[in-house]
Design a protein around this motif. Structure first.
Motif, mmCIF file in Angstrom:
data_model
loop_
_atom_site.group_PDB
_atom_site.id
_atom_site.type_symbol
_atom_site.label_atom_id
_atom_site.label_comp_id
_atom_site.label_asym_id
_atom_site.label_seq_id
_atom_site.Cartn_x
_atom_site.Cartn_y
_atom_site.Cartn_z
ATOM 1 N N ARG A 246 -39.472 17.340 -46.746
ATOM 2 C CA ARG A 246 -38.240 16.547 -46.593
ATOM 3 C C ARG A 246 -38.524 15.093 -46.256
ATOM 4 O O ARG A 246 -37.645 14.244 -46.341
ATOM 5 N N GLN A 247 -39.741 14.833 -45.778
ATOM 6 C CA GLN A 247 -40.088 13.473 -45.359
ATOM 7 C C GLN A 247 -41.014 12.776 -46.351
ATOM 8 O O GLN A 247 -41.279 11.600 -46.208
ATOM 9 N N SER A 248 -41.552 13.540 -47.294
ATOM 10 C CA SER A 248 -42.628 12.999 -48.120
ATOM 11 C C SER A 248 -42.080 12.308 -49.358
ATOM 12 O O SER A 248 -40.918 12.459 -49.716
ATOM 13 N N ASP A 249 -42.959 11.611 -50.015
ATOM 14 C CA ASP A 249 -42.607 10.919 -51.240
ATOM 15 C C ASP A 249 -42.002 11.893 -52.242
ATOM 16 O O ASP A 249 -42.587 12.936 -52.550
ATOM 17 N N VAL A 250 -40.836 11.564 -52.766
ATOM 18 C CA VAL A 250 -40.069 12.516 -53.575
ATOM 19 C C VAL A 250 -40.790 12.880 -54.878
ATOM 20 O O VAL A 250 -40.791 14.042 -55.283
ATOM 21 N N ARG A 252 -44.095 12.763 -55.573
ATOM 22 C CA ARG A 252 -45.297 13.561 -55.315
ATOM 23 C C ARG A 252 -44.933 14.988 -54.968
ATOM 24 O O ARG A 252 -45.579 15.935 -55.408
ATOM 25 N N TRP A 469 -51.401 14.153 -43.182
ATOM 26 C CA TRP A 469 -50.582 15.321 -42.842
ATOM 27 C C TRP A 469 -49.552 15.642 -43.909
ATOM 28 O O TRP A 469 -49.210 16.795 -44.128
ATOM 29 N N GLN A 470 -49.059 14.631 -44.604
ATOM 30 C CA GLN A 470 -47.973 14.918 -45.550
ATOM 31 C C GLN A 470 -48.479 15.490 -46.866
ATOM 32 O O GLN A 470 -47.685 15.815 -47.730
ATOM 33 N N HIS A 471 -49.791 15.620 -47.035
ATOM 34 C CA HIS A 471 -50.306 16.185 -48.282
ATOM 35 C C HIS A 471 -51.235 17.375 -48.055
ATOM 36 O O HIS A 471 -51.990 17.744 -48.940
ATOM 37 N N PRO A 532 -51.766 6.859 -40.201
ATOM 38 C CA PRO A 532 -51.909 7.347 -41.561
ATOM 39 C C PRO A 532 -50.603 7.232 -42.320
ATOM 40 O O PRO A 532 -49.559 7.628 -41.834
ATOM 41 N N SER A 533 -50.644 6.682 -43.463
ATOM 42 C CA SER A 533 -49.495 6.661 -44.354
ATOM 43 C C SER A 533 -50.024 6.236 -45.701
ATOM 44 O O SER A 533 -50.990 5.505 -45.794
ATOM 45 N N THR B 497 -34.492 11.295 -45.233
ATOM 46 C CA THR B 497 -35.903 11.127 -44.869
ATOM 47 C C THR B 497 -36.397 12.243 -43.962
ATOM 48 O O THR B 497 -37.457 12.124 -43.369
ATOM 49 N N GLU B 525 -43.364 7.417 -47.514
ATOM 50 C CA GLU B 525 -44.364 6.528 -48.109
ATOM 51 C C GLU B 525 -43.660 5.533 -49.027
ATOM 52 O O GLU B 525 -42.721 5.876 -49.712
ATOM 53 N N GLU B 531 -44.335 2.176 -39.083
ATOM 54 C CA GLU B 531 -44.145 3.503 -38.524
ATOM 55 C C GLU B 531 -43.952 3.431 -37.018
ATOM 56 O O GLU B 531 -44.374 2.472 -36.387
#
Lengths: 654, 654
Positions: A246-250, A252, A469-471, A532-533, B497, B525, B531
């Motif tokens: 829900r937070q990650s790049d749409v 990807r 973390w998001q991947h 990290p981002s 988000t 991202e 952040e």
């Protein structure tokens, strides 16, 4: 297989989600009601946009809390349903998901439920709508998919069917075999979700921790096999509630989801192939009229992928360093020999036994990341080469699994590596391994050694990559599906900045071991590092390459003689080691003298040491005794603490 | 009460942890073995450092998997224990925690366990060590604290006692009353931990989700009351395994922990006071020889704090804006009247009814944060004023609870506000409310209104503050302990988000409602925003002040006439609203015309609207009908989606 995804899986607005789904290549989508309600797009605009994007609108969802209610509430629910049916007409949609009642159910009677669902079906018929009734795992009275199906059978109306959601079925450990007995006319929709095995309550588990197929532990290929054998041929659609997605790049995330369905399609076909004979013997004639001889005879067509075996080993590891001096020093001290520079590129080859390290003098900016997103680093792991049977076939498979290709420029007569970018932006190259463990491309390096390299018996034991973390879940599926590595049970290691989740991906024979480390979410407040981002972010964490040698004590002595800077292990560690293992005093003294770490389990022993860090890269030397299959996890906190202490002292003096 | 904390609660190295514990004011610490094993400090250096810092070393822990094993393993365990006893001598420590066996227990016999624990106690006696035996909630054979105590009784050795850990007891819902019957000589140590009620398996729950007392849902005051009545007077020590605390700033976390013990001490004393008579009547003479008449007669002294009632209401809210033009426009359009500028400060007063908003023309840099940590913003919520009975007493209480003071500069004849900084750096001021709802300090503003301000009946309904993720639990305890607000059940709201966790803190009469929003961990991202990190980080998220009025439709019409820019609500929302509630068409048309949102529950109705955002601040107007006690949570996703869409369009055009 028709692929679909629910908009609730993705971040952003409805428009952004739809565009991302089209880019990722889905056939259709489920409209999650809230995404429409919060959108400035009119239903007509959504319909037009979907058509323009080549997306079908497969399911409107969810319609909650309909059944098992008193008559006055039912009247209100029917009015509410009719409003949605009218809306669906403007959207050009014909199927709606109706979940079993959670909140307002007060009468537990299947007769009443059947009557109420029948009235809903009749209303739906008036509006040309099909109702897909689904048992939520936490439904008040209906929580079992077979119960939902029995109600559908009892109503026996062409506008009422069932929706099968793998999460609601597998989270409750229901047997999935009975699906085969369902008439395909009664299955209106199929949703697939994977999940890690958790002991959490099923509602919280479902709402926060679902993952894409292949990223969790559910037996989805079996679930799908039964669905296919039932004769279902409609959409197979992802419905994943996941806090991270829900937070990650749409875009990807959409690609990650599409990859999971492509992989699931292949796994389902394999399951069908593997299980057909057994089930035929057990009387397949009884299951929905199919003889069960091969997948091609089912209404659902299952596409295949190029088939690859697991990689035979690491071909090379590449470290990038704009100024390679520090790396050259450490590699030399470790016992690597310089094999020369590449004839056309700014890269060096270093070899010890069959372990090959390429030092790339390009600045370590990750592929796909913008220059300012990646912090300037003096060294970072940039690429990994794997020995595979056929690089072309393996690359074709990876590309069909939506891995972004990263072709390398090459001159005439140079070997062209097939390569693609991993989710953390590490470049993965597919190489042709030679039976004798050599690599043909090494001849492209001039002024090299004629004699065999020193360090006989040395190989790359494992590589440890820090993951953003998001991947993390995406990476697990990526290496599983594209590189045929198997995820092992994960470990959590304490460090001074938080718990580090460590996920080993490996081949069955352990010729390839790849460790994915999910570092704590951010550096501690006050630390200088950026958080990290973006794609290049993992570069801020230390990662390493580990080499296995036959005699670690001898190797360590030689490294020491060459002046190697070992990671200094505290004396307290050796005292504790002695308390735990009761080691021979001379051996313990040797370990302490050489800063070696030690572990032992029922399978064998493990000796290892670490070097100091160059940029964000360090090296490890290991010796595996017996059948030891781990990575010295009990020692990882020591390594983290010492590295943290060094980094902090460094930060404080600069 | 002697306060303690286990080093495992905190981030960093052992040295950093010890220094932070001393700064936070703990009496002693527990040495978590791994922190020592990974430290370059020798045991002697640790001992000296603790003495220099004024910290006692209260407990060495944990010693695992000792009991219920075959004889050969027991011999190895005794050897391992002796090594630790010798180490403890060098550390100058006398108490070790021995947990019930989880991994290696194979013989389930209390007789054998008693014999084995007896041999451990005898060995401990030889080394001057006391063994505190603890039942882990997931111990293989011993998981109940009463069982552990029975074993201690059976051994009956002065060097063997028990350790009571509130997590292991309350996570299993064991009754805590039997603790009172324990001899204080048998209780060697007490550990306290709170936790949110989760359905997770107890091991995962314990290892990741413990929080400091007051931040979870355990009945810790009752637990402590029984411990005190048993006659225990040793350390009360925090042992909190928490994924976030492990990553957070070590000094802030230590202070957060110390605050939790100060609060727990007070709550325990209150519980004892409240429960003394009942228990005396029930035969308190039987419980450990105490008459049970008052806490002062127990061996453990419990300190008290200045007592405060819950605040009577909001006195003011302050918004900072270097360039206040945008704010002035919105406040004027909302119906606020300009009451003039302060006679010595660059602040303006705006009033509507009893709602007072101060516009501070200082740049919105949060107190305690460095200038470059806080992004430049055009407007942000900077301070909140609360009406309390006695600002001096309330401020004294807050300071004893380690709240950092933020005194305001003031000239002669000006009211001095008592203030302190909340965990998110919002300044909290304690004000003297007048019975008629006015505030004396408003006279410091010149050229103001003589007539009463417009907007009679308007008050501040609630304030919504965005919280950095690493201080969320700290904030809950802070507002609970320092400001006497009660945490309400939390909600999770979807946004484009990610999920937003929304925690309401309120007074019983709802005169003060404060909403803490934990925004998704990072921006997606590709987004331009920095952040969240550091003290000023929440400023990157939108937050707001809500005003309640008696007639929202009339207010909205007046605002519209004054040209207010409303947050535009999509037409789809009203269609869904109608489907859900079946509203009167004229009323629905009015809602849609004025961009009003609507909610209804069994208690009443809620109408509200939002303004466009200025900097990171926006405003809400609400009308509560009947006893509606919520915040329109079903409407929050609409608000988030529209704000996201606006922000993204803004980002794309700039």
């Amino acid at each position: 297989m028709r692929t679909g995804i629910a908009t609730v899986c993705l971040s952003g607005t409805l428009k952004e989600k739809m565009q991302a789904c089209a880019i990722a290549g889905f056939d259709g989508i489920e409209i999650f009601e809230q995404d429409l309600v919060t959108s400035p797009l009119t239903p007509g605009e959504v319909r037009t946009m979907a058509a323009d994007l080549g997306l079908t609108l497969d399911l409107y969802q969810p319609f909650r809390d309909f059944d098992s209610v008193p008559e006055d509430l039912l009247a209100a629910n029917l009015r509410r349903a009719e409003a949605k049916f009218k809306l669906m007409a403007r959207l050009g949609m014909d199927t709606i998901l109706v979940c079993s009642n959670v909140a307002t159910a007060s009468i537990d009677s299947d007769d009443l439920r059947a009557e109420q669902l029948g009235r809903l079906a009749a209303l739906a018929e008036d509006h040309g709508v099909k109702v897909a009734y689904e048992a939520l795992a936490w439904g008040k009275y209906v929580s079992d998919y077979e119960h939902a199906h029995r109600l559908v059978e009892a109503v026996d109306h062409p506008n009422l069917g069932t929706c099968l959601d793998s999460f609601h079925i597998l989270s409750r450990n229901w047997d999935t075999a009975p699906i085969e007995a369902f008439s395909p006319d009664r299955i209106f929709f199929v949703q697939v979700a994977d999940a890690p095995k958790l002991s959490l309550d099923v509602l919280s588990w479902s709402r926060h921790y679902r993952v894409f197929p292949g990223e969790g532990q559910f037996e989805l290929a079996k679930f799908m096999g039964h669905v296919v054998r039932a004769g279902y041929s409609g959409p197979v659609s992802l419905e994943i509630f996941n806090d991270v997605f829900r937070q990650s790049d749409v875009e990807r995330t959409a690609v990650d989801g599409m990859r999971s369905l492509i992989w699931l399609e292949e796994q389902s076909a394999k399951w069908l192939d593997a299980n057909a004979p057994v089930l035929a013997a057990a009387g397949a004639g009884t299951v929905a009229g199919f003889a069960g001889a091969g997948r091609r005879r089912y209404p659902m067509e299952l596409a295949t992928l190029p088939q690859v075996a697991e990689p035979a080993g690491y071909n090379f590891a590449e470290v990038r360093a704009a100024d390679p001096k520090g790396l050259e020093t450490v590699l030399g001290q470790l016992g690597f020999e310089f094999n020369g520079r590449h004839r056309t590129k700014d890269v060096q080859l270093w070899t010890m036994g069959h372990a090959r390290v390429i030092v790339n003098e390009d600045a370590p900016v990750a592929a796909g990341s913008t220059a300012d997103a990646a912090p300037a680093l003096t060294a970072a792991i940039g690429a990994l080469g794997f020995d595979v049977d056929s690089p072309v076939i393996a690359a074709a498979r990876a590309q069909q699994l939506k891995a972004p290709a990263v072709p390398r420029k090459s001159q005439a007569n140079e070997e062209v590596f097939q390569g693609f970018a991993a989710p953390d932006s590490t470049e993965i190259f597919l190489c042709q391994g030679s039976p004798d463990g050599t690599a043909a491309w090494t001849h492209e390096f001039g002024e090299g050694l004629d004699a065999p390299a020193a360090g006989e018996g040395a190989v790359i034991d494992h590589v440890n990559l820090a993951q953003p973390w998001q991947h993390f879940d995406e990476a697990v599926l990526f290496y599983t599906s594209a590189l045929a590595l198997e995820p092992q049970p994960f470990a959590e290691v304490p460090s001074p900045t938080g718990l580090v989740r460590s996920q080993v991906m490996a081949t069955a024979d352990r010729a390839v071991r790849l460790v994915l480390n999910l570092a704590p979410l951010i550096q501690r407040e006050g630390d200088a590092q950026p958080e990290p981002s973006g794609t290049g972010a993992r570069r801020t964490y230390q990662e390493h390459i580990a080499f296995a040698v036959p005699d670690l004590v001898a190797t360590a002595r030689a490294c020491k003689a060459r002046g190697l800077e070992f990671l200094q292990i505290p004396a307290n560690y050796y005292e504790d080691l002695d308390a735990r293992f009761g080691l021979d005093p001379a051996f313990l003294a040797t370990l302490q003298e050489l800063n070696l770490l030690y572990d032992r389990d029922a399978d064998g022993e493990f000796l290892h040491f670490y070097t100091a860090t160059v940029g964000s890269v360090f090296f490890e030397m290991v010796e595996r005794r017996g059948a030891y299959d781990g990575y010295g996890a009990p020692n990882a906190p020591v390594r983290h603490a010492v590295q943290y202490d060094l980094m902090h002292r460094l930060n404080k003096t600069t």
